[in-house]
Design an enzyme around this catalytic site. Structure first.
Site, PDB file in Angstrom:
ATOM      1  N   ASP A  46       1.265  14.238   6.687  1.00  0.00           N
ATOM      2  CA  ASP A  46       1.530  12.816   6.873  1.00  0.00           C
ATOM      3  C   ASP A  46       1.222  12.370   8.294  1.00  0.00           C
ATOM      4  OD1 ASP A  46       3.328  10.178   6.809  1.00  0.00           O
ATOM      5  OD2 ASP A  46       3.081  10.893   4.768  1.00  0.00           O
TER       6      ASP A  46
ATOM      7  N   GLU B 129       0.857 -12.814   0.077  1.00  0.00           N
ATOM      8  CA  GLU B 129      -0.183 -12.061   0.790  1.00  0.00           C
ATOM      9  C   GLU B 129      -1.575 -12.563   0.425  1.00  0.00           C
ATOM     10  OE1 GLU B 129       3.277  -9.058   0.631  1.00  0.00           O
ATOM     11  OE2 GLU B 129       2.379 -10.488  -0.760  1.00  0.00           O
TER      12      GLU B 129
ATOM     13  N   ILE C 132       0.858  -1.181   0.000  1.00  0.00           N
ATOM     14  CA  ILE C 132       0.000   0.000   0.000  1.00  0.00           C
ATOM     15  C   ILE C 132       0.894   1.231   0.000  1.00  0.00           C
ATOM     16  CG2 ILE C 132      -1.721   1.311   1.312  1.00  0.00           C
ATOM     17  CD1 ILE C 132      -2.847  -1.397   2.210  1.00  0.00           C
TER      18      ILE C 132
ATOM     19  N   TRP D 276       6.843   4.829  -3.268  1.00  0.00           N
ATOM     20  CA  TRP D 276       7.240   3.639  -2.517  1.00  0.00           C
ATOM     21  C   TRP D 276       8.679   3.817  -2.058  1.00  0.00           C
ATOM     22  CZ3 TRP D 276       5.806   0.053  -7.169  1.00  0.00           C
ATOM     23  CH2 TRP D 276       6.628   0.317  -8.263  1.00  0.00           C
ATOM     24  N   LEU D 277       8.912   3.531  -0.792  1.00  0.00           N
ATOM     25  CA  LEU D 277      10.254   3.663  -0.230  1.00  0.00           C
ATOM     26  C   LEU D 277      11.137   2.541  -0.750  1.00  0.00           C
ATOM     27  CD1 LEU D 277       9.392   4.706   3.427  1.00  0.00           C
ATOM     28  CD2 LEU D 277       9.815   6.150   1.434  1.00  0.00           C
TER      29      LEU D 277
END
Length: 488
Positions: free
Chosen positions: A287, A238, A175, A190-191
Site C-alpha cells: 500500500d 462530483e 475510488i 471501501w472504508l
C-alpha cells in the site's frame, strides 16, 4: 484545455511530450509497477503500454505522476492555478450572504455557471459500444496489474465506483481498490466513512434482502476522475464539479442493468450488484505506506455485465512507499485545500501535506498567530474541518516566517520554539486508517499536534528569543561586492 475523454487527454499529453508509448512487451505482473515507479521518481511521462504480455488491451500508467499533469487534468495549465479551484470550492462549501445588491450581482455568474454544469444524459454512448453479459463476463481478459510480489491477487486501482443511497438524490463517486477473486467477482475495499460505504449501509438498513446496484467506470475523463478525489461540497455532485473543471457538462448514460448513470466516454464499465452479507477476506496488498496491509473483510461485488468502447484502454496505477501517484495527487491537491481551510481559518498562510507522509498522515500549517493557544485551535480545526484529514496523525503548526514546504525551516522551528511537554497535544482513541498497523487497535489510534510557534505571554514566563537578522544595508553592500569577491 478541455479534455472530453481519456483518449483526448492522452493525445494532449503526447503533443506536450508528457506521454510515452511503450511498444516492447511488458507484463502487468510486477514489471509495469517497476517501470512506472522508476519513471515517476524521475518525474517522467505518462506511459501507454501498447503490448502488455498476454493481453491485447493497452494499459495506461503513471498518468498523474507529476503535479503538472494533475493540474492539466483539472483544466489548469499550472499547479498554482489550482488555488482558484480551491477558492471556488470554498465559496460553494460555505457561501456568504451578499453584502448588497452589487455583491449579489457579482456572485450571480458563479451560481449560473454551477447550475449550467448539470450533467447531460445521452441515449447512446461510446462506453456501451460493446456489451458482454452473463457467462461471457471474464475479468481475466482485462490486464489488471499484479503490483507487488506479496500481493494476494491482481488489483483494480483506478476504478471510479458509482453508488446511490436509497434516501439520496445525488450519486456518489469514489475510488476504491478492488481485488479480483474470480472471473466475475471483486472485493470492494471501501472504508466505513467513505461515500460508497455509507450509501451501501443505508441500502442494507432499508432493503436488507435486496442486492445493491453498483457500477465501476475504468478510464473516465481526467476531470471526472480527479473530481472523485477532491473535497467537493455535499451540495455539489462530483459530475457537476467535473463539468466546472472541464468547462463543459459531463456526459453520462444510464447503465444497462440499473438506474445508475455512468460516464458516457469511459473506456470500460463494470455493472453488477453487491449482495448484503456477502463478504470476503481482502489482501494483503502493498500500500501507499510502503508496507503490506493486514487482511480484512469487505463486501463482494458481482460483475454481471461489462460494457466498453471499441479497442478499450485500461487505466491503472500502483501504490507503494512514497512517492507514488497518491502522494503526487496530495501535493497537487494541497493547492486546492489551502483556500478551503483559509475560508474557515483566515489566519492560515499555508498548508502542506509532505509526500513522505503517505499522502495525508502528516500536515504542516503556517499561520499568523494572534493570541495564546491559537496554534492549538488551528491544529484541532485541521483535524475536524475536512473529512480528508480525519486520519492525519501529525499536525505541525508554525509561524508564517517558516516555509511549510522546507524541512530545514520546519525542523528549526520545532527544535527552537517547542517544549515537548508544553507544546505537544496528544489525543487518544481517534479514527485512524485501518492500514496503519502502528496503531494499537485497527482503525483506532492517537494523534499528535506540535505547536512550533513563538510563545506569547501566558504560554511562557521567559523572555522569548529574537531571531538573528542581518543588517539590510550590509546585505545590499555585499550584494554589490559579490561578483568582485570571486567566490562563485
Amino acid at each position: 484545455m478541455q479534455y472530453r475523454d481519456l483518449r483526448d487527454f492522452i493525445s494532449g499529453l503526447e503533443k506536450r511530450g508528457e506521454l510515452k508509448r511503450v511498444t516492447a512487451a511488458v507484463s502487468p505482473v510486477l514489471e509495469m509497477t517497476e517501470i512506472c515507479d522508476r519513471t515517476l521518481r524521475k518525474q517522467g511521462p505518462a506511459l501507454l503500454f501498447e503490448n502488455p504480455t498476454g493481453f491485447d488491451m493497452p494499459v495506461l500508467g503513471n498518468l498523474f505522476g507529476t503535479p503538472g499533469r494533475v493540474a492539466l487534468g483539472m483544466g489548469a495549465e499550472d499547479v498554482s492555478e489550482l488555488r482558484e479551484i480551491g477558492k471556488l470550492l470554498a465559496f460553494l462549501k460555505e457561501p456568504e450572504p451578499p453584502k448588497g445588491l452589487k455583491d449579489a450581482w457579482s456572485k450571480l455568474p458563479i451560481y449560473k455557471k454551477v447550475i449550467s454544469m448539470a450533467p447531460k444524459v445521452l441515449k447512446d454512448a461510446p462506453c456501451q459500444e460493446v456489451i458482454v453479459e452473463g457467462d461471457d463476463v471474464d475479468l481475466t481478459k482485462i490486464p489488471v496489474q499484479h503490483c507487488w510480489p506479496g500481493d494476494a491477487a491482481p488489483l483494480i486501482t483506478w476504478g471510479l465506483t458509482i453508488t446511490k443511497g436509497p434516501n439520496k438524490e445525488r450519486q456518489n463517486l469514489g475510488i476504491y481498490r478492488q481485488q479480483v477473486i474470480g472471473r466475475n467477482k471483486v472485493i470492494m475495499r471501501w472504508l466505513s466513512h467513505r461515500g460508497g460505504a455509507l450509501d451501501f449501509r443505508e441500502w442494507c438498513e432499508k432493503y436488507p434482502d435486496r442486492p445493491y446496484p453498483v457500477a465501476v467506470a475504468l478510464g473516465a475523463d481526467p476531470a471526472t476522475i480527479l473530481g472523485a478525489v477532491t473535497p467537493v461540497p455535499d451540495t455539489l455532485s462530483e459530475y457537476a464539479f467535473a463539468g466546472l473543471l472541464r468547462g463543459s457538462r459531463t456526459e453520462l448514460v444510464k447503465a444497462i442493468g440499473s438506474e445508475l448513470q455512468v460516464p458516457a466516454y469511459a473506456e470500460i464499465v463494470l455493472e453488477g450488484h453487491i449482495h448484503p452479507g456477502e463478504m470476503a477476506d481482502e489482501g494483503p496488498y502493498g500500500d501507499h505506506t510502503g508496507y503490506y496491509n493486514e487482511v480484512d473483510r469487505f463486501p463482494v461485488f458481482t460483475v454481471e455485465r461489462i460494457t466498453h468502447r471499441k479497442n478499450p484502454i485500461y487505466h491503472s496505477t500502483y501504490t507503494g512507499r512514497p512517492p507514488d501517484e497518491p502522494a503526487i495527487l496530495g501535493v497537487a491537491l494541497n493547492e486546492v485545500f489551502v483556500p478551503i481551510l483559509q475560508k474557515q481559518f483566515p489566519e492560515i498562510v499555508d498548508f502542506y501535506l509532505p509526500p513522505e507522509g503517505c499522502s495525508y498522515r502528516m500536515a504542516v500549517v503556517t499561520m499568523k498567530k494572534q493570541y495564546p493557544g491559537h496554534a492549538k485551535r488551528v491544529m484541532l480545526g485541521v483535524w475536524s474541518f475536512l473529512r480528508q484529514f480525519m486520519y492525519t496523525k501529525f499536525v505541525i503548526v508554525t509561524d508564517d516566517d517558516i516555509n511549510a514546504r522546507d524541512w530545514n525551516d520546519v525542523i528549526w522551528a520545532i527544535t527552537t520554539r517547542m517544549d515537548p511537554k508544553r507544546d505537544t497535544v496528544m489525543i487518544d482513541n481517534t479514527p485512524i486508517d485501518y492500514l496503519d498497523f502502528a496503531s494499537p487497535i485497527s482503525g483506532l489510534g492517537s494523534k499528535m499536534g506540535l505547536d512550533a510557534t513563538h510563545k506569547w505571554p501566558g504560554e511562557t514566563n521567559r523572555e522569548w528569543g529574537r531571531a538573528i537578522v542581518q543588517d539590510p544595508a550590509v546585505k545590499r553592500r555585499v550584494d554589490e561586492l559579490w561578483l568582485q569577491l570571486g567566490i562563485d
